[in-house]
Structures are given as C-alpha cells and as structure tokens.
Design a protein around this motif. Structure first.
Motif, short mmCIF file in Angstrom:
data_model
loop_
_atom_site.label_atom_id
_atom_site.label_comp_id
_atom_site.label_asym_id
_atom_site.label_seq_id
_atom_site.Cartn_x
_atom_site.Cartn_y
_atom_site.Cartn_z
N VAL A 1 -3.09 10.44 6.43
CA VAL A 1 -2.35 9.26 6.01
C VAL A 1 -0.89 9.62 5.70
CG1 VAL A 1 -2.14 7.47 4.25
CG2 VAL A 1 -4.39 8.10 5.13
N LEU A 2 0.03 8.91 6.32
CA LEU A 2 1.45 9.09 6.07
C LEU A 2 1.96 8.10 5.04
CD1 LEU A 2 2.69 9.60 9.73
CD2 LEU A 2 1.75 11.29 8.14
N SER A 3 1.42 6.88 5.06
CA SER A 3 1.82 5.87 4.09
C SER A 3 0.80 4.75 4.07
CB SER A 3 3.22 5.30 4.41
OG SER A 3 3.28 4.87 5.75
N MET A 4 0.69 4.08 2.91
CA MET A 4 -0.22 2.95 2.74
C MET A 4 0.52 1.84 1.98
SD MET A 4 -3.80 4.89 1.72
CE MET A 4 -4.74 3.37 1.87
N TYR A 5 0.26 0.60 2.37
CA TYR A 5 0.92 -0.54 1.75
C TYR A 5 -0.14 -1.61 1.49
CZ TYR A 5 4.71 1.79 4.35
OH TYR A 5 5.57 2.71 4.90
N ASP A 6 -0.37 -1.94 0.20
CA ASP A 6 -1.36 -2.97 -0.09
C ASP A 6 -0.75 -4.20 -0.76
OD1 ASP A 6 -0.83 -2.14 -2.67
OD2 ASP A 6 -2.83 -1.29 -3.02
N PHE A 7 0.54 -4.13 -1.14
CA PHE A 7 1.31 -5.27 -1.66
C PHE A 7 0.76 -5.83 -2.97
CE2 PHE A 7 1.59 -5.25 3.01
CZ PHE A 7 2.93 -4.94 3.14
N GLU A 8 -0.06 -5.06 -3.67
CA GLU A 8 -0.61 -5.55 -4.93
C GLU A 8 0.45 -5.65 -6.02
OE1 GLU A 8 -3.82 -6.73 -5.55
OE2 GLU A 8 -3.68 -6.70 -3.36
N SER A 9 1.50 -4.83 -5.95
CA SER A 9 2.51 -4.85 -7.01
C SER A 9 3.92 -5.17 -6.54
CB SER A 9 2.53 -3.51 -7.75
OG SER A 9 2.81 -2.44 -6.86
N ASN A 10 4.22 -4.88 -5.25
CA ASN A 10 5.58 -5.16 -4.75
C ASN A 10 5.56 -5.18 -3.23
OD1 ASN A 10 5.85 -2.34 -3.82
ND2 ASN A 10 6.02 -1.87 -6.01
N MET A 11 6.75 -5.25 -2.62
CA MET A 11 6.87 -5.33 -1.16
C MET A 11 6.87 -3.96 -0.50
SD MET A 11 6.94 -8.42 0.08
CE MET A 11 7.79 -8.27 1.65
#
Length: 344
Positions: free
Chosen positions: A23-33
């Motif tokens: 994994v290089l990066s993960m984005y779940d948008f639970e707290s910000n953009m």
C-alpha cells in the motif's frame, strides 16, 4: 477464516487480520479530503465535496449507505440545479513519483446512477490541472444502481513515449454534457505499487522457511508484476498457463500446510502446483491446489495440506493466477509445520 485440525494441533491456515499489501496510500474521507484538490472547468461554482451518502441524495439521486463507511466525496449536479449547465468538476491527488514501481493500481468504490452522464477516472501527467483535457487520460465509469468496486492500472504504457512514471496524479471527473444529470460519489481509495517479481523462474525460486504458525509478519509478500510463464504447460490445470512465480522449502515435518492468499480479493485467483525434486530439471508433481474460486464468492486464499513429506527433501511451489497474463495482483505465502502431539 479457515481452521484445520491435524493430529491434536490447531493449525491456523489463514492470515488473521490480513490487510492490503504494497500500500502506497489510502483515502477513506472519514475526517478530511486527504489532500485532494478540487476544481471545476464549467459554469458551475460547485465541486467535489465531502459528505455522507444522505447528503449527496436528492429527488433524482439516491446514494445508498456503504458498509463500514460514514463519509465519502462526490458531486450532485441534481442539487446544483437544472440551469447549472456545463458542469465539469474534478478531484485530483498530488503529483507523485511512481518511477520505482513497474505498475500501480488505484482501487476505489464508486456510485454512479443509471441516468448519470459522465463519470470518469482521470490519470494526469505533469501539467496544469486546469487543462486536464490536454494532460489527462480519461476512463469512463459504468452506470451502477449501488456501490461498485473497481480499479485502474497505471504503468509506463499508459502514457505517450517520452513520459515516465515520475510525476503522476489520479482523480475523478464528472461532466454532465450541458444537461441536467445526477452525479458521482467515490470512497475508499487505495493505491498499491507493484515491482518485478525476482522469483519469476524456477531457478530463482525464493526459499520459504517452514513456520510454526503462518502470520502476516513471517509470510513472503510478493506480486505477479512482470512475471512470465516459465513452465510450458500446467500439469494440474490445462489451459491455465498464466504468469507464475516460484518458491521452495525443505520439509522439516512429515506434514505441512502451504497457505497462499491474495492481498486483494477479486484481484488474484491463486492456483498452486507443488513438486518434489533436487533441482528444477528433475521435478515430480506432488500436489495440485485450486479449491477457492474468487468468481464464486471466494476469499482469494488457497490452503494446500501436504502429507507424507520426506523430511530433508526440497519441495518447489509454483504459484500462478487464473486471471490471465496481464495480472499483477499481490499475495502472501507461507509454509506451516504440522507437529504431532507427541513432539514438542
């Protein structure tokens, strides 16, 4: 989770709490953009925003809830209004250097109603975000009545000659073709990088040391990126001659379990062939393993229970994917000892 009871030992034959690999990066948008840049090129003043599925729903666009997810990002042209023609909105990641990887996959969940007009995944090279039509490559997303899981692959062949992987951005675009349409919602983005497998041939088989218990910490983690078919034909699965990678281990107990699991379910359909022999030119087929079919609600895991092993004998494990020659999926593999009750 599969549990196998052999003798009076509970053999853990799967990886507890397996997470995404490479994994290089993960984005779940639970707290910000999460650092995504949002902008528009149309007449609208709106853009992708962060919210709940309910906040993106309106009279003509109903966004269902996504399990284990509260917030997502999206654009609802229906909410923006019928007179908001020419909506052309983006959300883009920062430019990133991926040149150390042979390929990169971007996984994501998305919702795009059946009557929407233009949702895209965008891959951009070094350039101006505000001129994406000149600097970006667009992949149209299919319509869906619920959340869908998908991915795109980024590698050097994605771009024109002369462009590398050293400055790449990805993101999403919604364009309504100057009409009143609905929108696009995205969540749970994961970026995974893949490198050439060093054990592409039997002669370079990676050595696995049998473990008392297979865990994510002691397993070998690899992928199929750049692998070729090094065995002319499969002895176990005729017609399933996809790229392969090779491993070997020396048996330390008469019984052992080989556990192989895809890092991302539906990404890699693992098949295993196990041979015995002193070298690659003198191998005898010992075991075939293909019980898990990911196209039939499988888990992406194969568990080969081996018995009557000769202690001190070398065994070779060929791992390949039924998904075909373009697959680059990641996996974990481990050999686990099965110790009888009367042994420590």
């Amino acid at each position: 989770m599969k549990r196998i009871l052999l003798s009076c030992t509970l053999a853990l034959a799967s990886y507890a709490g397996l997470a995404q690999g490479n994994v290089l990066s993960m984005y779940d948008f639970e707290s910000n953009m999460n650092g995504f840049t949002t902008f528009n090129e149309g007449f609208t003043t709106s853009a992708f925003t962060r919210g709940t599925p309910a906040s993106f729903s309106s009279t003509y666009m109903s966004v269902p809830n996504l399990q284990a997810s509260t917030y997502c990002v999206g654009f609802n042209d229906d909410t923006a209004g019928m007179d908001d023609f020419g909506s052309d909105v983006y959300m883009m990641s920062a430019y990133t250097d991926y040149s150390m990887y042979d390929s990169v996959r971007v996984y994501f969940d998305f919702h795009a109603p059946g009557d929407y007009q233009g949702g895209y995944v965008v891959v951009g090279q070094t350039g101006d975000f505000n001129d994406m039509y000149n600097n970006g490559i667009f992949y149209q997303l299919p319509n869906t009545t619920t959340w869908n899981s998908s991915f795109i692959t980024i590698d050097p062949s994605t771009f024109d000659v002369g462009y590398g992987m050293n400055s790449v951005a990805f993101g999403f675009n919604y364009y309504d073709a100057e009409d009143w349409a609905y929108g696009l919602v995205v969540d749970n983005i994961t970026v995974i990088g893949y490198r050439q497998s060093p054990n592409d041939d039997c002669a370079t088989a990676h050595v696995l040391t049998p473990q008392q218990e297979c865990t994510t910490a002691n397993a070998y983690q690899g992928n199929m990126s750049g692998s070729g078919l090094s065995t002319a034909t499969s002895q176990c699965y005729p017609g399933e001659n996809a790229p392969d990678v090779w491993f070997k281990f020396v048996a330390t107990t008469p019984n052992a379990t080989v556990v192989a699991q895809a890092l991302t379910v539906y990404d890699l359909d693992i098949l295993l062939e196990i041979y015995q022999g002193d070298d690659c030119d003198n191998l005898t087929l010992f075991h075939c393993q293909d019980q898990d079919d990911i196209t039939d609600s499988g888990t992406g895991e194969e568990v080969a229970e081996l018995t009557a092993l000769t202690v001190g004998q070398t065994y070779y494990v060929r791992l390949f994917s039924a998904l075909g020659p373009t697959d680059i999926g990641g996996f974990r593999i481990c050999v686990q000892e099965v110790v009888p009750c009367d042994e420590p």
